[in-house]
Design an enzyme around this catalytic site. Sequence first.
Site, PDB file in Angstrom:
ATOM      1  N   LYS A 205       9.689  -7.191   6.060  1.00  0.00           N
ATOM      2  CA  LYS A 205       8.866  -6.346   5.189  1.00  0.00           C
ATOM      3  C   LYS A 205       9.760  -5.794   4.085  1.00  0.00           C
ATOM      4  O   LYS A 205      10.723  -5.084   4.347  1.00  0.00           O
ATOM      5  CB  LYS A 205       8.255  -5.207   6.002  1.00  0.00           C
ATOM      6  CG  LYS A 205       7.448  -4.241   5.163  1.00  0.00           C
ATOM      7  CD  LYS A 205       6.745  -3.211   6.036  1.00  0.00           C
ATOM      8  CE  LYS A 205       6.022  -2.187   5.184  1.00  0.00           C
ATOM      9  NZ  LYS A 205       5.333  -1.183   6.022  1.00  0.00           N
ATOM     10  N   LYS A 258       5.879  -9.920   4.423  1.00  0.00           N
ATOM     11  CA  LYS A 258       5.068  -9.024   3.606  1.00  0.00           C
ATOM     12  C   LYS A 258       5.875  -8.508   2.433  1.00  0.00           C
ATOM     13  O   LYS A 258       7.001  -8.095   2.662  1.00  0.00           O
ATOM     14  CB  LYS A 258       4.615  -7.864   4.502  1.00  0.00           C
ATOM     15  CG  LYS A 258       3.829  -6.809   3.800  1.00  0.00           C
ATOM     16  CD  LYS A 258       3.572  -5.671   4.764  1.00  0.00           C
ATOM     17  CE  LYS A 258       2.898  -4.553   4.003  1.00  0.00           C
ATOM     18  NZ  LYS A 258       2.829  -3.348   4.747  1.00  0.00           N
TER      19      LYS A 258
HETATM   20  C1  PBG Z   1       2.898   1.433   6.621  1.00  0.00           C
HETATM   21  C2  PBG Z   1       2.343   0.281   5.880  1.00  0.00           C
HETATM   22  C3  PBG Z   1       2.342   0.014   4.502  1.00  0.00           C
HETATM   23  C4  PBG Z   1       1.577  -1.126   4.298  1.00  0.00           C
HETATM   24  C5  PBG Z   1       1.163  -1.551   5.555  1.00  0.00           C
HETATM   25  N1  PBG Z   1       1.666  -0.675   6.520  1.00  0.00           N
HETATM   26  C6  PBG Z   1       2.873   0.787   3.358  1.00  0.00           C
HETATM   27  C7  PBG Z   1       4.285   1.026   3.151  1.00  0.00           C
HETATM   28  O1  PBG Z   1       5.170   0.481   3.809  1.00  0.00           O
HETATM   29  O2  PBG Z   1       4.532   1.836   2.256  1.00  0.00           O
HETATM   30  C8  PBG Z   1       1.257  -1.751   2.968  1.00  0.00           C
HETATM   31  C9  PBG Z   1       0.014  -2.546   2.910  1.00  0.00           C
HETATM   32  C10 PBG Z   1      -0.503  -2.850   1.556  1.00  0.00           C
HETATM   33  O3  PBG Z   1       0.088  -2.536   0.503  1.00  0.00           O
HETATM   34  O4  PBG Z   1      -1.581  -3.446   1.522  1.00  0.00           O
HETATM   35  N2  PBG Z   1       4.261   1.498   6.746  1.00  0.00           N
END
Ligand code: PBG
Length: 334
Positions: A205, A258
């Site tokens: 991520k 992601k």
């Molecule tokens: C929580 C999380 C996030 C997303 C999914 N789970 C946001 C982040 O890390 O700030 C992002 C999902 C999206 O942008 O559609 N940690």
Amino acid sequence: MSSYPVGQFPVYRPRRLRQTAVMRRLVSETQLSASHLVLPLFVRSGRKLRRPIEAMPGLCQLSPDELVREAAAAHEAGVPAVLLFGIPEKKDAKASEAYATSGIVQTAVRLLKKELPELLVITDVCLCEYMVHGHCGIVRQGKSDGRVLNDPTLNLLARTAASHVEAGADMVAPSDMMDGRVRAIREKLDELGFAETPIMSYAAKFASAFYGPFREAAESAPKFGDRRSYQMDPGNALEALREVAMDIEEGADIVMVKPALAYLDILHRVKKEFGYPTAAYAVSAEHAMIKAAAANGWIDERAITLESLLAMRRAGADVIITYAAVEAAKWLAA
Ligand code: PBG
């Protein structure tokens, strides 16, 4: 054997197999179907509540009753799974609502599994929506540099995941990016008798600007600092492979990359290197960009959405998490 026929045959003409739709389908390498799609949904307490999310056209924060309606419609359209995010009533410094038995996600899961037992319910496991400061873990007292304390956070994540599964969740998806959280969650679930419940880890991520609209949707923007001390540097591909290897070793059943579209190379490498069930998350800004351009009449929304999803499948995604899941499912069925 090379996959390139050039030179092996006197006249290789790829066009021969492109003459009709039947021929094209006969030799198509990648299939896109609704059975791979997961729809993210945002739940908050209330009744008959549908609060539109400005930066994510068509999406709302939903109260549990509306969530059930939305999930039922998605399921009806052929979307097999949802991914739940909760917006709690109150936030604090230890994310109490994240693992409360009567928390919003736990409540929503119980209701969903009662009303729609066939729908696969996956829950996002993270603390940022539940923390006053909006970070994904415990922040060092007295400091406001955005650094989170990795190890003390693990137990809270494991408790959160366990509370979701106890409420009936079919799968948990940790998105916090703390090191060691997959193992901590796995051990906790096993201990409680949930050895069969899979974990889909947000393994690679990236610290991405593509999450902007989501933070409005989930009310989870960090109040200070950023997430770069725990999310990945967008330039790092080898590190992504190490992150994935670590999560697999710790017991992840599905590994996720992601965002999706800007990181298809990572997705491809992950699939090639590990051959593991792999997920791609088409995140909020990917969705917002398509919606905005389509609203201006600049692009063909349907064609661009389906082509993007197909590209994710081609790059190696088994599972695709997308805010366009319902529309895509309907287009695919048409
Ligand atoms: C929580 C999380 C996030 C997303 C999914 N789970 C946001 C982040 O890390 O700030 C992002 C999902 C999206 O942008 O559609 N940690």
